[in-house]
Design a protein around this motif. Structure first.
Motif, mmCIF file in Angstrom:
data_model
loop_
_atom_site.group_PDB
_atom_site.id
_atom_site.type_symbol
_atom_site.label_atom_id
_atom_site.label_comp_id
_atom_site.label_asym_id
_atom_site.label_seq_id
_atom_site.Cartn_x
_atom_site.Cartn_y
_atom_site.Cartn_z
ATOM 1 N N PHE A 104 0.813 -1.229 0.000
ATOM 2 C CA PHE A 104 0.000 0.000 0.000
ATOM 3 C C PHE A 104 0.838 1.267 0.000
ATOM 4 C CE2 PHE A 104 -0.762 0.197 4.916
ATOM 5 C CZ PHE A 104 0.593 0.033 5.131
ATOM 6 N N LYS A 105 2.168 1.145 0.040
ATOM 7 C CA LYS A 105 3.020 2.330 -0.089
ATOM 8 C C LYS A 105 2.779 3.027 -1.428
ATOM 9 C CE LYS A 105 5.545 2.092 3.754
ATOM 10 N NZ LYS A 105 5.044 0.870 4.376
ATOM 11 N N ALA A 106 2.266 2.265 -2.417
ATOM 12 C CA ALA A 106 1.982 2.837 -3.729
ATOM 13 C C ALA A 106 1.023 4.027 -3.626
ATOM 14 C CB ALA A 106 1.392 1.768 -4.644
ATOM 15 N N GLY A 130 11.744 -0.927 3.410
ATOM 16 C CA GLY A 130 11.683 -1.748 2.205
ATOM 17 C C GLY A 130 10.658 -1.279 1.197
ATOM 18 N N ASN A 131 9.376 -1.431 1.536
ATOM 19 C CA ASN A 131 8.325 -1.201 0.540
ATOM 20 C C ASN A 131 8.195 0.254 0.099
ATOM 21 O OD1 ASN A 131 7.346 -3.824 0.038
ATOM 22 N ND2 ASN A 131 6.300 -3.839 2.019
ATOM 23 N N ALA A 132 8.471 1.209 0.983
ATOM 24 C CA ALA A 132 8.388 2.613 0.562
ATOM 25 C C ALA A 132 9.442 2.899 -0.507
ATOM 26 C CB ALA A 132 8.570 3.553 1.751
ATOM 27 N N GLY A 207 -2.712 10.281 0.041
ATOM 28 C CA GLY A 207 -2.828 9.085 -0.804
ATOM 29 C C GLY A 207 -3.362 7.911 -0.006
ATOM 30 N N LYS A 208 -2.830 7.740 1.207
ATOM 31 C CA LYS A 208 -3.239 6.574 1.992
ATOM 32 C C LYS A 208 -4.653 6.699 2.549
ATOM 33 C CE LYS A 208 0.579 3.735 3.409
ATOM 34 N NZ LYS A 208 1.279 3.304 4.626
ATOM 35 N N LYS A 209 -5.166 7.930 2.637
ATOM 36 C CA LYS A 209 -6.534 8.053 3.134
ATOM 37 C C LYS A 209 -7.524 7.423 2.160
ATOM 38 C CE LYS A 209 -8.322 12.500 1.401
ATOM 39 N NZ LYS A 209 -8.590 13.915 1.695
ATOM 40 N N ILE A 228 -8.228 -3.157 12.057
ATOM 41 C CA ILE A 228 -6.946 -3.597 12.621
ATOM 42 C C ILE A 228 -5.849 -3.236 11.625
ATOM 43 C CG2 ILE A 228 -5.726 -5.498 13.748
ATOM 44 C CD1 ILE A 228 -8.520 -5.326 14.829
ATOM 45 N N TYR A 229 -4.939 -2.388 12.066
ATOM 46 C CA TYR A 229 -3.954 -1.809 11.152
ATOM 47 C C TYR A 229 -2.534 -2.122 11.612
ATOM 48 C CZ TYR A 229 -1.738 1.544 8.081
ATOM 49 O OH TYR A 229 -0.958 2.119 7.114
ATOM 50 N N PRO A 230 -1.794 -2.915 10.825
ATOM 51 C CA PRO A 230 -0.387 -3.181 11.174
ATOM 52 C C PRO A 230 0.413 -1.887 11.041
ATOM 53 C CG PRO A 230 -0.951 -4.229 9.068
ATOM 54 C CD PRO A 230 -2.195 -3.558 9.572
ATOM 55 N N THR A 231 0.904 -1.386 12.154
ATOM 56 C CA THR A 231 1.384 -0.004 12.227
ATOM 57 C C THR A 231 2.902 0.092 12.312
ATOM 58 O OG1 THR A 231 -0.652 0.570 13.402
ATOM 59 C CG2 THR A 231 1.151 2.157 13.521
ATOM 60 N N GLY A 232 3.472 0.829 11.375
ATOM 61 C CA GLY A 232 4.887 1.200 11.426
ATOM 62 C C GLY A 232 4.935 2.692 11.694
ATOM 63 N N GLY A 233 4.983 3.491 10.597
ATOM 64 C CA GLY A 233 4.939 4.941 10.724
ATOM 65 C C GLY A 233 3.546 5.483 10.968
ATOM 66 N N GLY A 234 2.537 4.678 10.664
ATOM 67 C CA GLY A 234 1.155 5.052 10.982
ATOM 68 C C GLY A 234 0.425 5.859 9.920
ATOM 69 N N THR A 235 1.064 6.066 8.759
ATOM 70 C CA THR A 235 0.455 6.920 7.724
ATOM 71 C C THR A 235 -0.981 6.525 7.377
ATOM 72 O OG1 THR A 235 2.582 6.521 6.701
ATOM 73 C CG2 THR A 235 1.156 8.091 5.617
ATOM 74 N N GLY A 236 -1.204 5.231 7.205
ATOM 75 C CA GLY A 236 -2.521 4.776 6.778
ATOM 76 C C GLY A 236 -3.556 4.962 7.862
ATOM 77 N N LEU A 237 -3.177 4.687 9.086
ATOM 78 C CA LEU A 237 -4.114 4.839 10.205
ATOM 79 C C LEU A 237 -4.497 6.315 10.375
ATOM 80 C CD1 LEU A 237 -4.299 2.888 13.375
ATOM 81 C CD2 LEU A 237 -3.993 5.329 13.690
ATOM 82 N N PRO A 344 3.799 -10.818 6.369
ATOM 83 C CA PRO A 344 3.851 -10.935 7.832
ATOM 84 C C PRO A 344 3.081 -9.822 8.544
ATOM 85 C CG PRO A 344 6.070 -11.074 6.889
ATOM 86 C CD PRO A 344 5.133 -10.825 5.755
ATOM 87 N N GLU A 345 3.035 -8.641 7.953
ATOM 88 C CA GLU A 345 2.304 -7.532 8.577
ATOM 89 C C GLU A 345 0.810 -7.863 8.650
ATOM 90 O OE1 GLU A 345 4.517 -7.327 6.173
ATOM 91 O OE2 GLU A 345 6.095 -5.921 6.781
ATOM 92 N N GLY A 346 0.283 -8.517 7.611
ATOM 93 C CA GLY A 346 -1.115 -8.958 7.628
ATOM 94 C C GLY A 346 -1.318 -10.051 8.671
ATOM 95 N N ASN A 372 -4.287 -6.564 5.082
ATOM 96 C CA ASN A 372 -3.056 -7.192 4.622
ATOM 97 C C ASN A 372 -2.341 -6.141 3.781
ATOM 98 O OD1 ASN A 372 -1.125 -9.239 4.070
ATOM 99 N ND2 ASN A 372 -1.883 -9.170 1.978
ATOM 100 N N THR A 373 -1.200 -5.656 4.266
ATOM 101 C CA THR A 373 -0.611 -4.443 3.702
ATOM 102 C C THR A 373 0.433 -4.685 2.612
ATOM 103 O OG1 THR A 373 0.834 -4.525 5.612
ATOM 104 C CG2 THR A 373 -1.029 -3.014 5.720
ATOM 105 N N GLY A 374 0.882 -5.954 2.504
ATOM 106 C CA GLY A 374 1.900 -6.252 1.496
ATOM 107 C C GLY A 374 1.697 -7.655 0.965
#
Ligand SMILES: *Cc1c(COP(=O)(O)O)cnc(C)c1O
Length: 381
Positions: A104-106, A130-132, A207-209, A228-237, A344-346, A372-374
Motif C-alpha cells: 500500500f506504499k503505492a 523496504g516497501n516505501a 494518498g493513503k486516506k 486492525i492496522y499493522p502499524t509502522g509509521g502510521g500513515t494509513g491509520l 507478515p504484517e497482515g 493485509n498491507t503487502g
C-alpha cells in the motif's frame, strides 16, 4: 480538490498549500492538508478504477494529471469461516498486496510524487524499511525523476531487487529505518532532493486516506466497527482517521454510521505505539533494539506518534502486539483460509485480532476489517 492549505497538526501554524513543504517550521510536527473549498457530493467520484477515482477530495490541481500506476481499487474479501473461528460477527481482509510494487506504499507515493513533480523538484529520496523504497522507485520512474533510497541491509532481498530493477540508486545502511533517515536527510540537504519520508511531507497521508474512502464505498457507505492496522509509521491509520471525519462532515456516510475503533497491531520486538497507548501517553518514546521479521513494522520512533495516539483515543481504539511465532503462524493461517498471499504484517493484524477477542477487548458482535498491507512473495527468499 484544487486548492488547499497546510496546517500544523500540533500548533496553530498554517501555510499556503502548493509549495515545497516538509514539517511545521514552528514546531517540527507533521503538516496536514486542509482543503479550501467545501467537500463535494459523492457524485464527484470519477469513473476510473484506481485511487484517483477520489481525485475530487485529493490534492490535485485543476486539469492536472496524476503520476499513477493503477494504485488502489484493491479487493475486500469477506471471510465468514475465519470470522466464526475467531469469534466475531463479520471479518473482512483488504488486500493491499495487489498494489503496484506489492504494498500500500503505492498509494502514498502516487500522491507525493504527483505533487513533487508539479513543484519541479530535481529528485526524490526516502529512507525505508523496504516497501516505501520500492514504491518510490516505481513512481519516480513513472514521473521521470531520479530516486535515491536508503534501506537497512537486512531488508528482504526481493524488495531490494525491486528497488534496483526500477532504476533507483540504492544505499544500504547498517541499522534500522531511523539510521537510514539520518543519511537520507543529509543527502536531501546536500543535493536538493525532495525527502518523502513518512510524515516529513504532507501528501503521502492524502494518498493513503483513499483506503478509507474505498473501504466505505465497498461496504455501501457503511463502516466496520473495528479496523486492525499493522502499524509502522502510521500513515494509513492517520490518513483513514482523517478521511472518516471528512466523509462524515461532508455527508458521504449514512447518518447512523459510527466511526470505527482504530486498532494498532505491532510486533513484540518493536511496539512503541502499544507501549505509549497503554501508558495513556500523548507521544511515544523510541523502542530500543527494534527487531521483527515483519519489516514494515520495524519503526522504533514514528514521527506521527502523536497523531496515531490521537486517532486511537478519539476512536475508542486499542493497541496490542504479538510474538514472531504468532506472526508466522497467523500469516499462514490468513493465507490458507483466504487465498490472499499474506505478508507478515497482515499476519500480525490477524494475530492481534485473535488476541483481543480472546481477551474480550473486541466483542463477539464486532464487524472487523483487517489490512493485509503487502505481499508474502516479497518475504520469500
Ligand atoms: C510500511 C508498511 C507498513 C506500515 O505502514 P504505516 O502506514 O507506515 O504504518 C505495514 N505493512 C507493510 C507491508 C508496509 O510496507
Amino acid at each position: 480538490m484544487s486548492t488547499w492549505h497546510l496546517d500544523c497538526s500540533a500548533c496553530d501554524h498554517s501555510q499556503a498549500g502548493d509549495t515545497i513543504a516538509s514539517t511545521c517550521p514552528a514546531c517540527g510536527q507533521p503538516l496536514l492538508v486542509r482543503y479550501d473549498s467545501a467537500w463535494p457530493s459523492r457524485d464527484a467520484i470519477r469513473p476510473r478504477w484506481d485511487m484517483w477515482r477520489y481525485a475530487a477530495v485529493l490534492p490535485l490541481r485543476e486539469g492536472e494529471q496524476p503520476t499513477t500506476l493503477g494504485e488502489g481499487a484493491t479487493p475486500l474479501h469477506d471471510l465468514p469461516a475465519l470470522a466464526r473461528e475467531i469469534g466475531v460477527a463479520r471479518l473482512w481482509v483488504k488486500d493491499e498486496g495487489l498494489n503496484p510494487t506489492a504494498s500500500f506504499k503505492a498509494r502514498g507515493m502516487s500522491a507525493a510524487v504527483t505533487r513533487a513533480k508539479a513543484l519541479g523538484v530535481p529528485g526524490l529520496v526516502v529512507p525505508t524499511a523496504g516497501n516505501a523504497g520500492a514504491a518510490l522507485a516505481a513512481y519516480g520512474a513513472a514521473a521521470r525523476l531520479p530516486v535515491r533510497v536508503y534501506a537497512p541491509a537486512t531488508t528482504p532481498s526481493p524488495i531490494l531487487a525491486t528497488i534496483r530493477a526500477l532504476g533507483a540508486d540504492l544505499q544500504l545502511v547498517e541499522g534500522h529505518i531511523g539510521d537510514a533517515g539520518k543519511q537520507s536527510r543529509a543527502f536531501a540537504a546536500a543535493e536538493g532532493y525532495f525527502d518523502v519520508s513518512t510524515l516529513r511531507e504532507p501528501y503521502r497521508i492524502e494518498g493513503k486516506k483513499t483506503m478509507g474512502l474505498e473501504l466505505a464505498e465497498q461496504l455501501g457507505w457503511s463502516l466496520p466497527t473495528h479496523i486492525i492496522y499493522p502499524t509502522g509509521g502510521g500513515t494509513g491509520l492517520i490518513g483513514m482517521w482523517k478521511v472518516f471525519g471528512e466523509m462524515r462532515d461532508g455527508g458521504w456516510l449514512a447518518p447512523d454510521v459510527r466511526l470505527p475503533r482504530m486498532v494498532v497491531a505491532q510486533a513484540d520486538g518493536c511496539a512503541p505505539m502499544v507501549r505509549a497507548f497503554q501508558a495513556g501517553a500523548d507521544h511515544a518514546t523510541p523502542w530500543e533494539n527494534p527487531s521483527t521479521h515483519a519489516s514494515g513494522l520495524r519503526v522504533p520512533g514514528p514521527l506521527g506518534d502523536r497523531l496515531i495516539l490521537r486517532a486511537l483515543y478519539e476512536s475508542g481504539g486499542d493497541a496490542a502486539s504479538v510474538s514472531e511465532a504468532t506472526i508466522r503462524a497467523d500469516t499462514l493461517r490468513l493465507s490458507r483460509v483466504s487465498g490472499v498471499d499474506a505478508a507478515p504484517e497482515g499476519g500480525c493484524a490477524l494475530g492481534v485480532l485473535d488476541l483481543l477477542v480472546r481477551q474480550d477487548r473486541i466483542p463477539r458482535d464486532a464487524q472487523v476489517l483487517l489490512f493485509n498491507t503487502g505481499s508474502g512473495a516479497s518475504y520469500r527468499f
